[in-house]
Design a protein around this motif. Structure first.
Motif, PDB file in Angstrom:
ATOM      1  N   ASP A 175       0.131   4.014   1.603  1.00 55.98           N
ATOM      2  CA  ASP A 175      -0.093   4.864   2.777  1.00 55.98           C
ATOM      3  C   ASP A 175       0.801   4.489   3.967  1.00 55.98           C
TER       4      ASP A 175
ATOM      5  N   GLN B  25       0.949   1.860   5.663  1.00 59.54           N
ATOM      6  CA  GLN B  25       0.404   0.941   6.662  1.00 59.54           C
ATOM      7  C   GLN B  25       1.174  -0.377   6.624  1.00 59.54           C
TER       8      GLN B  25
ATOM      9  N   ARG C 233       0.479  -3.849  12.055  1.00 57.22           N
ATOM     10  CA  ARG C 233       0.053  -2.893  11.045  1.00 57.22           C
ATOM     11  C   ARG C 233      -0.155  -1.531  11.677  1.00 57.22           C
TER      12      ARG C 233
ATOM     13  N   ASP D 109       0.833  -1.199   0.000  1.00 63.25           N
ATOM     14  CA  ASP D 109       0.000   0.000   0.000  1.00 63.25           C
ATOM     15  C   ASP D 109       0.872   1.254   0.000  1.00 63.25           C
TER      16      ASP D 109
ATOM     17  N   ARG E 115      -2.495   4.741   8.947  1.00 66.16           N
ATOM     18  CA  ARG E 115      -2.215   5.469   7.712  1.00 66.16           C
ATOM     19  C   ARG E 115      -1.345   6.672   8.019  1.00 66.16           C
TER      20      ARG E 115
HETATM   21 MG    MG Z   1      -4.565   1.960   4.185  1.00 65.00          MG
END
Ligand code: MG
Ligand code: UDP
Length: 306
Positions: A94, A96, A195, A92, A198
């Motif tokens: 962002d 994350q 995780r 991703d 964002r």
């Molecule tokens: Mg995300």
């Protein structure tokens, strides 16, 4: 080319530079030949300008600019179609998914695995609603499919060229990549990670998209909803049969037949509801078949340097 990294981007202007920096330093540290494929999925901000600017300075930066927003899974699919690496990473934009984990995943792969996916041990910065529904969804899906799709796992993973080539040949339009990759097989394993939230910007996965994605996952990998319709049909017919016998008995033997409005309206509503659900479920599968038959291109590329 050793590693292609696929980065789908939808309104990620605050994150482009950071993800580029962190990915580049990880890749340089790993001493591999790499390319970073940014897919601009119809962003409404200036994401594509930032990517193009990076591409002019760094030859390893590739971009695919879509003609409009096609959705995350399709953006990743475009990256898979164009990737040249002997391994392919999906991540991703962002942040994350921590880019630093790629090194662990790549090392694990060398032990003889074709797919190493990243499994979320904990998940930060997500609403309780998203956490709870996601957790439930992954477990239900695991129960109702024949293949084992790992739970609590997104698309963050590294795959061998062998898997990528099979994936490219799977023509279905409603993509549920993590399911397709499990279906393909080979030796697969995981590394665990925490995780984070964002880095900046907003989620591109509101509830409506999550529901659509969940339905794609279920319809692509399970016929149970269709079978449930049949089971329900049998159960309802069984009760209807008993009520029929009773109705005839009371009409002709007992000779009591009050105008039974309540029971009548209840059973009409009940059967009506069941029928609507049944038709709806069949419709979900039918509409997916329909879009596969239409066979439109999965995405339209406006511009690319690949
Ligand atoms: Mg995300
Ligand atoms: N994304 C995309 N197209 C979309 C929605 C999202 O390419 O229509 C990208 C987004 O830029 C990000 C990744 O897919 O890199 C995951 O999306 P997001 O972080 O918004 O989802 P969440 O993590 O909130 O589930």
């Amino acid at each position: 080319m050793d590693i292609s990294v696929i980065i789908p981007c939808y309104n990620e202007k605050e994150n482009i530079h950071l993800i580029f920096d962190r990915l580049s330093s990880v890749m340089n540290q790993m001493k591999v030949q790499f390319e970073l494929i940014f897919i601009n999925d119809g962003s409404k901000d200036n994401t594509i300008d930032l990517i193009k600017a990076l591409a002019t300075q760094h030859s390893e930066v590739k971009y695919i600019d879509f003609s409009r927003n096609f959705g995350h899974q399709i953006a990743v699919s475009a990256g898979i179609d164009m990737a040249n690496g002997s391994s392919v990473v999906i991540i991703d934009a962002d942040l994350q998914d921590p880019p630093e984990l790629i090194e662990d995943m790549h090392n694990k792969m060398k032990e003889g695995f074709e797919v190493v996916y990243a499994k979320r041990k904990t998940r930060k910065g997500e609403s309780w609603f998203k956490l709870a529904t996601a957790k439930m969804f992954y477990r239900i899906l695991a129960k109702i499919t024949d293949i084992s799709i790992p739970v609590d796992t997104g698309d963050f993973r590294i795959m061998d060229r062998k898997v990528v080539d099979v994936l490219k040949d799977m023509p279905e339009k409603h993509k549920y990549l993590r399911g397709q990759i499990s279906w393909i097989g080979f030796r697969q394993t995981y590394v665990e990670y925490d995780r984070s939230e964002r880095n900046a910007g907003e989620t591109g996965y509101p509830l409506s998209k999550m529901m659509k994605f969940a339905l794609d996952g279920i319809t692509a990998f399970s016929d149970l909803p269709l079978k449930l319709v049949t089971y329900f049909g049998f159960i309802v017919s069984f009760f209807a049969f008993i009520v029929m016998i009773y109705a005839l008995y009371s009409r002709f033997i007992l000779r009591v037949y009050e105008p039974g409005w309540t029971s009548l309206i209840l059973s009409i509503l009940f059967i009506g509801g069941i029928q609507m659900i049944a038709i709806g479920i069949i419709g979900e599968y039918l509409s997916r078949m329909n879009s596969n038959i239409r066979d439109r291109p999965l995405y339209i590329v406006k511009d690319t340097n690949l």
